[in-house]
Design an enzyme around this catalytic site. Structure first.
Site, PDB file in Angstrom:
ATOM      1  N   GLY A   1      86.802  69.503  29.497  1.00  0.00           N
ATOM      2  CA  GLY A   1      87.365  70.546  30.353  1.00  0.00           C
ATOM      3  C   GLY A   1      86.496  71.775  30.498  1.00  0.00           C
TER       4      GLY A   1
ATOM      5  CB  THR B   1      75.378  67.770  29.463  1.00  0.00           C
ATOM      6  OG1 THR B   1      75.945  67.557  28.186  1.00  0.00           O
ATOM      7  CG2 THR B   1      74.370  66.694  29.768  1.00  0.00           C
TER       8      THR B   1
ATOM      9  CG  HIS C   1      81.831  70.436  35.095  1.00  0.00           C
ATOM     10  ND1 HIS C   1      80.496  70.237  34.812  1.00  0.00           N
ATOM     11  CD2 HIS C   1      81.926  70.504  36.445  1.00  0.00           C
ATOM     12  CE1 HIS C   1      79.822  70.179  35.951  1.00  0.00           C
ATOM     13  NE2 HIS C   1      80.668  70.333  36.956  1.00  0.00           N
TER      14      HIS C   1
ATOM     15  CG  HIS D   1      84.483  69.012  21.497  1.00  0.00           C
ATOM     16  ND1 HIS D   1      83.587  68.050  21.118  1.00  0.00           N
ATOM     17  CD2 HIS D   1      83.973  70.200  21.107  1.00  0.00           C
ATOM     18  CE1 HIS D   1      82.550  68.647  20.533  1.00  0.00           C
ATOM     19  NE2 HIS D   1      82.758  69.942  20.509  1.00  0.00           N
TER      20      HIS D   1
ATOM     21  NE  ARG E   1      84.772  80.131  31.834  1.00  0.00           N
ATOM     22  CZ  ARG E   1      84.784  81.263  32.517  1.00  0.00           C
ATOM     23  NH1 ARG E   1      83.838  82.169  32.337  1.00  0.00           N
ATOM     24  NH2 ARG E   1      85.742  81.497  33.378  1.00  0.00           N
ATOM     25  N   GLY E   2      81.345  76.131  32.630  1.00  0.00           N
ATOM     26  CA  GLY E   2      79.890  76.014  32.578  1.00  0.00           C
ATOM     27  C   GLY E   2      79.257  76.250  33.943  1.00  0.00           C
TER      28      GLY E   2
ATOM     29  NE  ARG F   1      74.447  59.834  30.058  1.00  0.00           N
ATOM     30  CZ  ARG F   1      75.426  60.385  30.759  1.00  0.00           C
ATOM     31  NH1 ARG F   1      76.487  59.693  31.086  1.00  0.00           N
ATOM     32  NH2 ARG F   1      75.352  61.654  31.120  1.00  0.00           N
TER      33      ARG F   1
END
Lengths: 567, 567
Positions: free
Chosen positions: B392, B437, B394, B215, B396-397, B537
């Site tokens: 990148g 996530t 986040h 990604h 959009r999510g 993580r």
């Protein structure tokens, strides 16, 4: 881009390609051939063109598809010698059928090779595909470029040959497939050639070029970028606009990604394309969605449709087994292996010429060196000029051609060649190594000049030079089909030749005559900026090049200037 | 990029994909499943992840490979509900094996689904691939990301399941394949997500990122772009550096193009890769050169090697037949067709709650609407912040999550739900639609808050809110495995929750308490700019994010602020 020496891109690429697919392909001079034996009696079907389009064209060599592919450098026609090398490797006395896209450089090289093979008694035919509906009007279909639909026409030719058809029948099938195949593409972003710092062309952000060619040639015009569903509709409308009268409503379809438009995007577009085609009554026969004919990393897509009849449907669905494409219960390339003969070598000795001719030969070697250096220094500028309306490969082609010519001239001279033979050898090397239209034309022009100059004259003067230049210009005109004013290198060479003739008739010495002619050529090259290329021979939307001189004319004038040593 | 509504990219893509390959795949809730029946008694092997990697992961569904793929939006984990939908569709009572790449979001969603299936009596196992050698040191192999070598591990798992192995044996084979697979990539240019105006990340011109993730995650560092042969050597050196002790010198190899690096370039690199591997004594077993795991149109390549033993070599070479990849005399997907059950629907009615809870529920609907609007306004800024060290996605999510939550909250309220149920429904919808996530964590946090709030209390005050926030923070911590200071959204939520508790203890009213807590959250989010994410993580080269706050913390603070109506 990843590459080593850009000049060796083709050779490096082919080496890696055959190493990746040794069961399918073998290197032969000028390209690749199937690794498995052809059935006895089968016509050998050859395609080819510049590289940068994989899987087209070397990726579809194998059982049921192509027997061999002639491979040029990136976006550059292979040379006549390349075509001959491949054809001779696969010739088994049962005829050779050459199929290419309709590009001036490819056509010229393929046809020259075809004629050479015929003169040797080999039955060889050629055909050029014209599926790109955006590249000329319907009434000028013969001027259209090849595009993604070439994949379908190649498939028809390959399957028909695998079915045992002879050359006459192959010509009929291929012409029918071509008549019934249409492609339209859209482009969103340009590509960068190996070794170049800048993209070959730009599409403004937020805009798309409708009808773009597979080397980024301008299409029918720009439009705003639209959602996928609207792009799908645009493509469907345009490919269906020229459906044949006897449309069976059964079609082969390829939705093709040109490089940077990826699979998921293609699937998004396909959702709409399929719906629209079905709404309009079409049955889609084994459609393909993916990368089949790419254009380096151009961002864009193309939709190709072949309007099938029973015969073409059979060929579309016929089994085949190649590195990039497989249909049916393929043989997985497990046929018997074949070993190919190598191509012939360059001449190893030359007949002795006159002292005058040997003396001139020495001067020619120096001239070719200067020409090579001048072109190397001008490469970027030539690429830039050519990129305005062309595919930007002219600088690269000239560098390769002049390097090959200079090195062949020196080699021939060292082996004892006189002036005519030096020009002849330089011309052959130029044509063989430069690829592309201009390489062939330069090569043929030098050979023509060499015939005039010869190896045995007792003296040379401005008159000889004028006659040689005239022969070169005539040969270029015959071969390329261009005339003065068509915005080609002839627009520099013809004025050059005429001025040389005037100066010689007026009794000028060689140096003055040539110098004056070179100045005329330079002015004439610059003046090509007011010309528009002949549409069809060059490319549509040719008016874009207004204001920019022709790259071939500019490089011609540069060569003529550099050929003369400084005082 | 070509797309319609970016929010529907996955669904549009899947629709087109199954329309292109109906013989191979069928839509099921959450992804695609093989169109042909699985052999009786066979364990169902499922892979999955975000889309944008085709042929990975939905392109390798079919006989001998994967039975189904869970498909998220571009570069975004599918939701737990997606995983459950796919798993239930292919479950035939013989066990389910989920294999994914080692990404926090994928892992969390797959494991939550696995646990849910187990609780229903279905034997389900999961495994996460860690082949990317540049993403963590050898002694921390379990922290490495999945990369192109996932294709090899999937192949081993798929072939082993096709050979009839049970779950215990599948776990052994998959773990062994993963232990023996290494990938290294280099990236030259970023990609652009559907609907975004700017690329997700930039690699400076003339530079390359060594060890870049699929990604675009940063790797081990930048280097100058080098000739193809040197890039080949770099890749070969790095994948061979961790050869296993019992190296048989037989390897499976994939030289993979990530999107914009095209076939001819891969062949140029392959020429050297093959030579180097052979020089070092390796036998290359059916190597692959092409596009197998892409990353939208990232310019870059990856080299993946699987160090084979006899068992793994058998699985690598085993026949398979999928839309994108076929080995051996495949069945061409001509097996018997299968019809899949659909997923369950959302709840259609709710138990009556207390008047106080219904009143609060109405306020919650308004709060979710405001949160949705605030996030929509901040989407670009969140994407930008997340792009510094993350992928990148986040912004959009969060947009998708808050839209789904607002709409589910309203629907539940209209159907009579009280406050606890509204939070619960909103949480489920957020997790199902946002993917990634943060979506899962937000969803679980809202469900936890909903349990505290309940449907039946007689009154609500700042204390209730503090207890709900505390439960949400605890649930997030448990599920995500993160702690305060790890640069996650917990770094905003925990201070928020603590301040809410302090204010409640001091007797503040709800509005004052929440307002004060929201201010604390905002400052805490901003302060995350001085933190470094926990390596492994998050991602290596995490120090790049120093100076930029965590996108999850920023959006958390935004939501808390927006939840409170203006006075």
């Amino acid at each position: 881009m990843l590459y080593n020496d850009p000049k060796n891109f083709r050779d490096d690429m082919l080496k890696g390609y055959v190493a990746a697919y040794p069961d399918y392909v073998t290197l032969v001079p000028g390209g690749v051939a199937r690794a498995t034996k052809m059935p006895e009696g089968k016509v050998a079907v050859i395609n080819g063109g510049g590289s940068g389009h994989y899987p087209a064209f070397c990726g579809i060599v194998g059982d049921g598809f192509m027997d061999a592919t002639v491979v040029g450098n990136v976006f550059t026609s292979p040379s006549t010698e390349d075509v001959l090398g491949v054809a001779r490797a696969v010739d088994q006395g049962t005829g050779i059928y050459i199929v290419g896209g309709n590009y001036a450089g490819d056509k010229m090289n393929f046809n020259m090779a075809r004629d050479r093979l015929r003169s040797e008694g080999i039955d060889c035919r050629s055909f050029y595909i014209t599926d790109d509906v955006a590249s000329a009007k319907p009434e000028e279909r013969e001027k259209r470029r090849g595009n993604v639909g070439t994949f379908m026409v190649f498939k028809a030719a390959g399957a028909a040959a695998a079915a045992g058809l002879g050359l006459d029948e192959l010509e009929r099938v291929t012409a029918k497939a071509n008549d019934r195949t249409r492609t339209v593409s859209v482009g969103f972003r340009g590509c960068t050639l190996p070794g170049e710092g800048e993209p070959l062309f730009h599409v403004p952000k937020g805009r798309m070029e409708v009808g773009q060619g597979i080397h980024g040639e301008p299409g029918v015009g720009e439009d705003d970028v639209r959602p996928a569903a609207e792009v799908a509709e645009l493509l469907v409308d345009r490919v269906l606009a020229e459906a044949p009268d006897d449309d069976s409503k059964r079609i082969a379809v390829i939705l093709d990604g040109l490089g940077s438009t990826k699979y998921e995007e293609l699937f998004v577009v396909w959702g709409t394309v399929r719906e629209l085609l079905e709404e309009r009554g079409y049955t889609l026969v084994s459609p393909l969605v993916g990368e089949y004919v790419t254009s380096l990393d151009i961002e864009g897509i193309a939709l190709a449709v072949e309007f099938l009849d029973d015969e073409l449907e059979g060929y579309w669905l016929a089994p085949c087994d190649t590195a990039s494409f497989r249909r049916g219960q393929g043989s997985m390339a497990r046929g018997e292996r074949r070993v190919y003969a190598r191509a012939e070598e360059a001449a190893e000795s030359f007949e002795a010429g006159s002292d005058a001719s040997r003396g001139l030969a020495g001067q020619l070697v120096g001239a070719f060196d200067r020409v090579r250096d001048a072109i190397a220094a001008a490469e970027d500028e030539l690429a830039r000029i050519d990129g305005v309306a062309g595919d930007g490969d002219h600088g690269r082609g000239m560098v390769k051609g002049t390097e090959a010519a200079a090195s062949a001239a020196r080699r021939a001279y060292d082996l004892g060649a006189a002036a005519g033979s030096v020009l002849d050898e330089a011309g052959k090397a130029w044509a063989a190594k430069a690829g592309g239209t201009s390489g062939v034309l330069w090569g043929a022009a030098l050979e023509a000049a060499g015939s005039v100059v010869g190896d045995h004259a007792d003296s040379y003067d401005a008159g000889t030079a004028a006659r040689a230049a005239d022969a070169a210009a005539r040969r270029m005109g015959e071969l390329g089909g261009a005339h003065r004013g068509d915005k080609t290198m002839l627009d520099a060479l013809i004025p050059f030749s005429e001025e040389l003739g005037r100066q010689a008739a007026a009794g000028a010495g060689f140096r003055d005559a040539w110098s004056s002619a070179a100045s005329v050529a330079r002015e004439a090259a610059e003046a090509t900026k007011d010309l528009v290329p002949k549409v069809g021979r060059a490319r549509p939307a040719a008016e874009r090049s207004l204001g920019t001189p022709d790259a071939g004319a500019v490089s011609m004038a540069l060569c003529m200037r550099a050929a003369l040593p400084e005082e």
